[in-house]
Write a protein that holds these residues in place. Sequence first.
Motif, PDB file in Angstrom:
ATOM      1  N   LEU A 112      35.596 -11.219  -5.047  1.00  0.00           N
ATOM      2  CA  LEU A 112      34.933 -12.390  -4.493  1.00  0.00           C
ATOM      3  C   LEU A 112      34.536 -13.308  -5.644  1.00  0.00           C
ATOM      4  O   LEU A 112      33.963 -12.842  -6.633  1.00  0.00           O
ATOM      5  N   GLN A 113      34.854 -14.595  -5.525  1.00  0.00           N
ATOM      6  CA  GLN A 113      34.539 -15.536  -6.595  1.00  0.00           C
ATOM      7  C   GLN A 113      33.634 -16.655  -6.077  1.00  0.00           C
ATOM      8  O   GLN A 113      33.931 -17.279  -5.065  1.00  0.00           O
ATOM      9  N   LYS A 149      32.623 -26.907 -17.459  1.00  0.00           N
ATOM     10  CA  LYS A 149      32.912 -27.637 -16.217  1.00  0.00           C
ATOM     11  C   LYS A 149      32.297 -26.927 -15.015  1.00  0.00           C
ATOM     12  O   LYS A 149      31.735 -27.557 -14.114  1.00  0.00           O
ATOM     13  N   GLU A 150      32.424 -25.596 -14.982  1.00  0.00           N
ATOM     14  CA  GLU A 150      31.843 -24.796 -13.915  1.00  0.00           C
ATOM     15  C   GLU A 150      31.708 -23.355 -14.386  1.00  0.00           C
ATOM     16  O   GLU A 150      32.342 -22.946 -15.354  1.00  0.00           O
ATOM     17  N   THR A 151      30.845 -22.611 -13.713  1.00  0.00           N
ATOM     18  CA  THR A 151      30.671 -21.196 -14.000  1.00  0.00           C
ATOM     19  C   THR A 151      31.172 -20.408 -12.805  1.00  0.00           C
ATOM     20  O   THR A 151      30.794 -20.691 -11.666  1.00  0.00           O
ATOM     21  N   VAL A 152      32.038 -19.420 -13.077  1.00  0.00           N
ATOM     22  CA  VAL A 152      32.640 -18.627 -12.009  1.00  0.00           C
ATOM     23  C   VAL A 152      32.123 -17.191 -12.091  1.00  0.00           C
ATOM     24  O   VAL A 152      32.267 -16.525 -13.120  1.00  0.00           O
ATOM     25  N   PHE A 153      31.509 -16.736 -11.010  1.00  0.00           N
ATOM     26  CA  PHE A 153      31.046 -15.352 -10.891  1.00  0.00           C
ATOM     27  C   PHE A 153      32.081 -14.584 -10.075  1.00  0.00           C
ATOM     28  O   PHE A 153      32.493 -15.035  -9.002  1.00  0.00           O
ATOM     29  N   THR A 154      32.476 -13.426 -10.586  1.00  0.00           N
ATOM     30  CA  THR A 154      33.460 -12.596  -9.898  1.00  0.00           C
ATOM     31  C   THR A 154      32.823 -11.263  -9.541  1.00  0.00           C
ATOM     32  O   THR A 154      32.248 -10.591 -10.401  1.00  0.00           O
ATOM     33  N   ILE A 155      32.922 -10.875  -8.274  1.00  0.00           N
ATOM     34  CA  ILE A 155      32.381  -9.604  -7.789  1.00  0.00           C
ATOM     35  C   ILE A 155      33.551  -8.736  -7.361  1.00  0.00           C
ATOM     36  O   ILE A 155      34.325  -9.091  -6.475  1.00  0.00           O
ATOM     37  N   PRO A 176      33.853  -6.149  -3.206  1.00  0.00           N
ATOM     38  CA  PRO A 176      32.649  -6.480  -2.430  1.00  0.00           C
ATOM     39  C   PRO A 176      32.700  -5.856  -1.036  1.00  0.00           C
ATOM     40  O   PRO A 176      33.743  -5.854  -0.385  1.00  0.00           O
ATOM     41  N   ASP A 177      31.583  -5.306  -0.582  1.00  0.00           N
ATOM     42  CA  ASP A 177      31.527  -4.799   0.791  1.00  0.00           C
ATOM     43  C   ASP A 177      31.030  -5.916   1.713  1.00  0.00           C
ATOM     44  O   ASP A 177      30.668  -7.003   1.264  1.00  0.00           O
ATOM     45  N   ALA A 178      31.009  -5.623   3.013  1.00  0.00           N
ATOM     46  CA  ALA A 178      30.640  -6.650   3.994  1.00  0.00           C
ATOM     47  C   ALA A 178      29.220  -7.155   3.767  1.00  0.00           C
ATOM     48  O   ALA A 178      28.939  -8.347   3.943  1.00  0.00           O
ATOM     49  N   ALA A 186      39.876 -13.749  -4.315  1.00  0.00           N
ATOM     50  CA  ALA A 186      40.832 -13.923  -5.412  1.00  0.00           C
ATOM     51  C   ALA A 186      41.285 -12.562  -5.916  1.00  0.00           C
ATOM     52  O   ALA A 186      40.646 -11.533  -5.659  1.00  0.00           O
ATOM     53  N   ASP A 187      42.406 -12.576  -6.623  1.00  0.00           N
ATOM     54  CA  ASP A 187      42.847 -11.361  -7.304  1.00  0.00           C
ATOM     55  C   ASP A 187      41.883 -11.058  -8.433  1.00  0.00           C
ATOM     56  O   ASP A 187      41.393 -11.971  -9.112  1.00  0.00           O
TER      57      ASP A 187
END
Length: 257
Positions: free
Chosen positions: A84-85, A195-201, A204-206, A227-228
């Motif tokens: 999840l991004q 430009k932006e900060t991207v958090f990747t999880i 992720p569960d529901a 996302a991959d």
Amino acid sequence: MRGRGKNIIKDEIMARFIFFLLLVANLALAGHIYLTSTQPREGLGVEVNRDALKVLSITDPAKAQGEALLAKKLVESLNSTSCLQLSVKPADAQRAQMLLGAMALADRLDLKNIEEFTRFAVVLPVQRDRKSADKLVATLRKENIKDVLVMADNSVSLGLFSTEDAAKRVVAEMATKAANLVAGISIMPKNPQTKETVFTIRAPDAGVIGKVALMQRDFEASVLKGADCPEPTATSAGTTQTAPPSAAPTDSAKTKR
């Protein structure tokens, strides 16, 4: 006559007594009205600064229902994603990091700063020594190339530009005007800005997806998507990835557009 005078006196005393009773009754009524109009009713709070009270907002039921439906569809579409991004503006990165950190995601949470360059330097390679650099600059000026400058490392700057397209136009112009003098000419990006900060999880569960989807609504211009998963990095969510400083020489050349 004497009996008549006594009756008159009695009538006068009675009239004064009735007047006194009416006066007392009026005073009692006035006091009751005053007390009941100035004291708060039992069980009700005292109203303070009534004119300053404002209704902040009233959400349209249809709009609220539509937003809830969109949020539900978004969560459902992300249930099968491997990662999840959440992308937010740089100004919101710290607040987003704190909220995500409270979800106890541990090493499943990564962040990355996406950067863009706001300046582009057109440069010639480092010359053998200062004398060679000065000689090259003098030759370029004879060819009517004015915006040239010797840098501290003996490279030669042909200008600093606010867009890459502008820098490319200068490179093309130099190749036409003095190709033999500008061998090795290149464009060096400078002044990186987040430009932006991207958090990747990861995985992720529901529950996490639902929390992040709800949180995302509080961040203007944010984007939530599946996302991959990227390759694992040593960078944790407690630190920030930044690109190394540009290798381009610092100069005082005038920025062009």
